[in-house]
Design a protein around this motif. Sequence first.
Motif, PDB file in Angstrom:
ATOM      1  N   LEU A 114     107.972 -25.231 -20.869  1.00 29.98           N
ATOM      2  CA  LEU A 114     108.559 -23.940 -20.477  1.00 29.98           C
ATOM      3  C   LEU A 114     108.026 -22.817 -21.362  1.00 29.98           C
ATOM      4  CD1 LEU A 114     112.257 -24.929 -19.707  1.00 29.98           C
ATOM      5  CD2 LEU A 114     110.414 -24.453 -18.078  1.00 29.98           C
ATOM      6  N   ASN A 115     107.833 -23.095 -22.636  1.00 29.53           N
ATOM      7  CA  ASN A 115     107.247 -22.086 -23.525  1.00 29.53           C
ATOM      8  C   ASN A 115     105.797 -21.789 -23.146  1.00 29.53           C
ATOM      9  OD1 ASN A 115     109.047 -20.895 -25.527  1.00 29.53           O
ATOM     10  ND2 ASN A 115     109.438 -23.005 -26.140  1.00 29.53           N
ATOM     11  N   GLU A 116     105.081 -22.814 -22.710  1.00 28.30           N
ATOM     12  CA  GLU A 116     103.722 -22.579 -22.209  1.00 28.30           C
ATOM     13  C   GLU A 116     103.769 -21.723 -20.945  1.00 28.30           C
ATOM     14  OE1 GLU A 116     102.019 -26.493 -21.758  1.00 28.30           O
ATOM     15  OE2 GLU A 116     101.846 -26.764 -23.927  1.00 28.30           O
ATOM     16  N   GLN A 117     104.771 -21.966 -20.107  1.00 24.99           N
ATOM     17  CA  GLN A 117     104.914 -21.180 -18.879  1.00 24.99           C
ATOM     18  C   GLN A 117     105.195 -19.720 -19.199  1.00 24.99           C
ATOM     19  OE1 GLN A 117     104.217 -22.758 -15.964  1.00 24.99           O
ATOM     20  NE2 GLN A 117     104.187 -20.708 -15.072  1.00 24.99           N
ATOM     21  N   ILE A 118     105.953 -19.475 -20.261  1.00 27.85           N
ATOM     22  CA  ILE A 118     106.172 -18.091 -20.702  1.00 27.85           C
ATOM     23  C   ILE A 118     104.826 -17.429 -20.957  1.00 27.85           C
ATOM     24  CG2 ILE A 118     106.991 -16.665 -22.630  1.00 27.85           C
ATOM     25  CD1 ILE A 118     109.390 -18.612 -22.847  1.00 27.85           C
ATOM     26  N   LYS A 119     103.938 -18.138 -21.616  1.00 25.79           N
ATOM     27  CA  LYS A 119     102.606 -17.573 -21.907  1.00 25.79           C
ATOM     28  C   LYS A 119     101.824 -17.296 -20.625  1.00 25.79           C
ATOM     29  CE  LYS A 119      98.527 -18.011 -24.736  1.00 25.79           C
ATOM     30  NZ  LYS A 119      97.871 -18.684 -25.853  1.00 25.79           N
ATOM     31  N   TYR A 120     101.883 -18.204 -19.666  1.00 26.61           N
ATOM     32  CA  TYR A 120     101.154 -17.991 -18.410  1.00 26.61           C
ATOM     33  C   TYR A 120     101.690 -16.776 -17.669  1.00 26.61           C
ATOM     34  CZ  TYR A 120      99.781 -22.805 -19.431  1.00 26.61           C
ATOM     35  OH  TYR A 120      99.336 -23.946 -20.047  1.00 26.61           O
ATOM     36  N   GLU A 121     102.996 -16.601 -17.692  1.00 19.63           N
ATOM     37  CA  GLU A 121     103.592 -15.434 -17.029  1.00 19.63           C
ATOM     38  C   GLU A 121     103.207 -14.152 -17.771  1.00 19.63           C
ATOM     39  OE1 GLU A 121     105.087 -15.701 -14.134  1.00 19.63           O
ATOM     40  OE2 GLU A 121     105.509 -17.851 -14.074  1.00 19.63           O
ATOM     41  N   ALA A 122     103.198 -14.202 -19.097  1.00 20.44           N
ATOM     42  CA  ALA A 122     102.796 -13.033 -19.897  1.00 20.44           C
ATOM     43  C   ALA A 122     101.333 -12.679 -19.650  1.00 20.44           C
ATOM     44  CB  ALA A 122     103.033 -13.314 -21.383  1.00 20.44           C
ATOM     45  N   LYS A 123     100.488 -13.706 -19.575  1.00 24.79           N
ATOM     46  CA  LYS A 123      99.064 -13.461 -19.310  1.00 24.79           C
ATOM     47  C   LYS A 123      98.871 -12.836 -17.930  1.00 24.79           C
ATOM     48  CE  LYS A 123      95.932 -16.496 -20.398  1.00 24.79           C
ATOM     49  NZ  LYS A 123      95.190 -17.757 -20.595  1.00 24.79           N
ATOM     50  N   ALA A 124      99.599 -13.337 -16.944  1.00 26.75           N
ATOM     51  CA  ALA A 124      99.495 -12.779 -15.596  1.00 26.75           C
ATOM     52  C   ALA A 124      99.967 -11.328 -15.589  1.00 26.75           C
ATOM     53  CB  ALA A 124     100.304 -13.619 -14.602  1.00 26.75           C
ATOM     54  N   SER A 125     101.056 -11.044 -16.284  1.00 26.31           N
ATOM     55  CA  SER A 125     101.563  -9.673 -16.357  1.00 26.31           C
ATOM     56  C   SER A 125     100.514  -8.739 -16.960  1.00 26.31           C
ATOM     57  CB  SER A 125     102.849  -9.625 -17.168  1.00 26.31           C
ATOM     58  OG  SER A 125     103.330  -8.306 -17.257  1.00 26.31           O
ATOM     59  N   ALA A 126      99.922  -9.158 -18.068  1.00 29.41           N
ATOM     60  CA  ALA A 126      98.894  -8.335 -18.716  1.00 29.41           C
ATOM     61  C   ALA A 126      97.659  -8.188 -17.822  1.00 29.41           C
ATOM     62  CB  ALA A 126      98.507  -8.944 -20.057  1.00 29.41           C
ATOM     63  N   GLN A 127      97.280  -9.279 -17.146  1.00 29.32           N
ATOM     64  CA  GLN A 127      96.105  -9.210 -16.266  1.00 29.32           C
ATOM     65  C   GLN A 127      96.356  -8.232 -15.121  1.00 29.32           C
ATOM     66  OE1 GLN A 127      92.814 -10.800 -16.491  1.00 29.32           O
ATOM     67  NE2 GLN A 127      92.798  -8.959 -15.256  1.00 29.32           N
ATOM     68  N   TYR A 128      97.532  -8.278 -14.528  1.00 30.42           N
ATOM     69  CA  TYR A 128      97.824  -7.387 -13.411  1.00 30.42           C
ATOM     70  C   TYR A 128      97.939  -5.939 -13.879  1.00 30.42           C
ATOM     71  CZ  TYR A 128      98.663 -11.758 -10.943  1.00 30.42           C
ATOM     72  OH  TYR A 128      98.539 -13.015 -10.394  1.00 30.42           O
ATOM     73  N   LEU A 129      98.408  -5.724 -15.087  1.00 27.37           N
ATOM     74  CA  LEU A 129      98.433  -4.375 -15.638  1.00 27.37           C
ATOM     75  C   LEU A 129      97.003  -3.851 -15.812  1.00 27.37           C
ATOM     76  CD1 LEU A 129     100.143  -2.047 -16.723  1.00 27.37           C
ATOM     77  CD2 LEU A 129     100.116  -3.187 -18.961  1.00 27.37           C
ATOM     78  N   SER A 130      96.121  -4.698 -16.287  1.00 29.60           N
ATOM     79  CA  SER A 130      94.716  -4.328 -16.426  1.00 29.60           C
ATOM     80  C   SER A 130      94.090  -4.032 -15.050  1.00 29.60           C
ATOM     81  CB  SER A 130      93.948  -5.454 -17.122  1.00 29.60           C
ATOM     82  OG  SER A 130      92.583  -5.136 -17.223  1.00 29.60           O
ATOM     83  N   MET A 131      94.440  -4.835 -14.070  1.00 28.75           N
ATOM     84  CA  MET A 131      93.926  -4.634 -12.715  1.00 28.75           C
ATOM     85  C   MET A 131      94.452  -3.322 -12.122  1.00 28.75           C
ATOM     86  SD  MET A 131      94.274  -8.640 -11.716  1.00 28.75           S
ATOM     87  CE  MET A 131      93.712  -8.708 -10.034  1.00 28.75           C
ATOM     88  N   ALA A 132      95.710  -3.013 -12.421  1.00 30.00           N
ATOM     89  CA  ALA A 132      96.286  -1.742 -11.961  1.00 30.00           C
ATOM     90  C   ALA A 132      95.537  -0.573 -12.580  1.00 30.00           C
ATOM     91  CB  ALA A 132      97.768  -1.674 -12.327  1.00 30.00           C
ATOM     92  N   SER A 133      95.248  -0.675 -13.851  1.00 28.51           N
ATOM     93  CA  SER A 133      94.522   0.387 -14.538  1.00 28.51           C
ATOM     94  C   SER A 133      93.119   0.551 -13.957  1.00 28.51           C
ATOM     95  CB  SER A 133      94.455   0.080 -16.033  1.00 28.51           C
ATOM     96  OG  SER A 133      93.766   1.098 -16.713  1.00 28.51           O
TER      97      SER A 133
END
Length: 167
Positions: free
Chosen positions: A9-28
Amino acid sequence: MIPEIEKLLNEQIKYEAKASAQYLSMASWADTRGYNGVADFFYKQSEEERVHMIKLVKFINERSGTASIPAIEKPRDDFKSLMELFETFLKSEEFVTAKINNVIYECLQLKDYNVHNFMQWYVAEQLEEEAVARTLLDKLKIIGDDKSGHYLFDRDINTFQVAEEGK
């Protein structure tokens, strides 16, 4: 909480955080190229992934585990086209789905039915996310390099997202 499950579950937190950051970069990326609709779409996607992450953090902590907030590396920001942007979106969602499926598998192996039940929300969410990503990518394949098609895609993307969420 079963230590092996807490780790996953802690690893899943990281995957969700990475996806959030990636999508923010894509939005930019989209924002700086005049794709305001696509930018809004990915800003929303970024926030949604952040909410997924927080839901996991709270769940772990409420179950007497310890959520670990990860450091994440700089997300990719060098896309060549809308097509590549949405191919990256689909790959990201497929990756997260595979990781969620792994959590589910381990929950069943270790008979952790409480976490298994909690994770069903993520399973349903991923079905929706992958369907949206595939549909948008299919639309871009139809459009090809047509600039007026890109304009219409950008204009209409958020009405499509709202329609999908209403299903």
